[in-house]
Enzyme design. Structure first.
Site, PDB file in Angstrom:
ATOM      1  N   LYS A  10      -2.629  -9.856   2.681  1.00 35.32           N
ATOM      2  CA  LYS A  10      -2.706  -8.781   3.568  1.00 35.32           C
ATOM      3  C   LYS A  10      -3.833  -8.620   4.487  1.00 35.32           C
ATOM      4  CE  LYS A  10      -5.492  -6.241   0.971  1.00 35.32           C
ATOM      5  NZ  LYS A  10      -6.715  -5.630   1.620  1.00 35.32           N
ATOM      6  N   ASP A 136      -3.444  -2.864  -5.325  1.00 32.96           N
ATOM      7  CA  ASP A 136      -2.675  -3.645  -4.082  1.00 32.96           C
ATOM      8  C   ASP A 136      -1.399  -4.212  -4.671  1.00 32.96           C
ATOM      9  OD1 ASP A 136      -4.779  -2.985  -2.434  1.00 32.96           O
ATOM     10  OD2 ASP A 136      -5.751  -4.893  -2.621  1.00 32.96           O
TER      11      ASP A 136
END
Length: 289
Positions: A10, A136
């Site tokens: 990401k 995350d």
């Protein structure tokens, strides 16, 4: 039985740190999206009741230091699974880079074991479990594009960004997220406009998106590691439409709308930095698996 899972990296289009909470974590607002740089995980059942992690990368530990191992152990303990698993990790995402490689591996393990062990858990249940492993991991369970709040575990899905190229460059350093937060002074920190970033996504406006990228942690990492600023400067001079550090760093990315310019930036960085990647945005949840 054997299961394969993709674990995409990401980038943070926007990362704002609001304040330090009473539990020691920081309250954040992060707009994150997945990119087409991914680890590959191969999960297979074992007759013996144990967790085995294998990887050709010397940077991948095979014990509780590995978030993928912790994800498997958490699922075994939570749902009293007696079966074992062998997890082979093909590592393509740089380690300690601000790209959530370890978190994405953990999320891929949760998704894969849910199928391998036939647990029947929903994505929401997997994300909740993942939030116990790292900030995350919940986002990485879903993938796509999202606003993450709280300490990162509260997820609100957002539209896919306009298509573009992403050039990534990681200097030859690893950055500890904990050390960056320890050096963060919120009284003098810049704060990106998260609402404007979300609006640009909803309006599919690439120009506005580029104007509103921002990362509260960037100045801290640059103070400690000046090479991050050098990479940013190189990317800007080469024509990046938007240039920003991802997460706590040290990876810097450039968003580039046109392929010819993306190739130029990629080539200009190859002699400057060993780990350089030219990939596309994914940003779509269907691309996670």
């Amino acid at each position: 039985m054997q299961i394969f899972e993709k674990a995409p990296a990401k980038i943070n289009l926007s990362l704002d740190v609001l304040y330090k909470r009473g539990d020691g974590y920081h309250e954040v607002e992060m707009v994150m999206t997945t990119i087409d740089l991914a680890d590959r995980l191969d999960l297979s059942l074992l007759a013996e009741d144990r967790i085995i992690i294998e990887s050709e990368s010397r940077f991948v530990p095979n014990d509780e230091r590995n978030l993928a191992f912790r994800a498997a152990k958490l699922m075994k303990d939570t749902y009293h699974v007696r079966q074992g698993v062998r997890i082979i990790i093909e590592k393509n995402i740089p380690v300690a880079a601000g790209l959530a490689g370890g978190s994405s591996d953990a999320a891929a393990v949760l998704r894969g074991l849910n199928r391998l062990w036939e647990l029947g858990l929903t994505e929401k249940q997997l994300a909740l479990l993942g939030s116990e492993i790292g900030s995350d991991v919940a986002f990485c369970v879903y993938g796509g594009t999202a606003l993450a709040t709280g300490r990162g575990e509260q997820i609100e899905h957002l539209p896919t960004p306009p298509p573009c190229w992403v050039i990534l460059a990681k200097p030859e350093i690893g950055v500890s997220t904990q050390s960056i937060y320890e050096n963060l002074d919120l009284s003098d920190a810049p704060h990106p406009n998260t609402k404007a970033m979300i609006t640009s996504l909803k309006e599919n406006d690439f120009g506005q998106l580029c104007q509103h990228v921002g990362n509260t942690l960037e100045y801290v990492t640059i103070d400690l590691y000046p090479e991050v600023e050098h990479i940013k400067t190189q990317m800007k001079q080469a024509g990046g439409d938007a240039v920003l550090m991802s997460g706590s760093g040290p990876t810097v990315f450039a968003l580039v709308q046109y392929d010819t310019r993306a190739r130029r930036i990629y080539n200009s960085l190859k002699g400057f930095c060993d780990e350089v990647y030219r990939v596309r945005l994914l940003g779509n949840r269907a691309d996670t698996c």
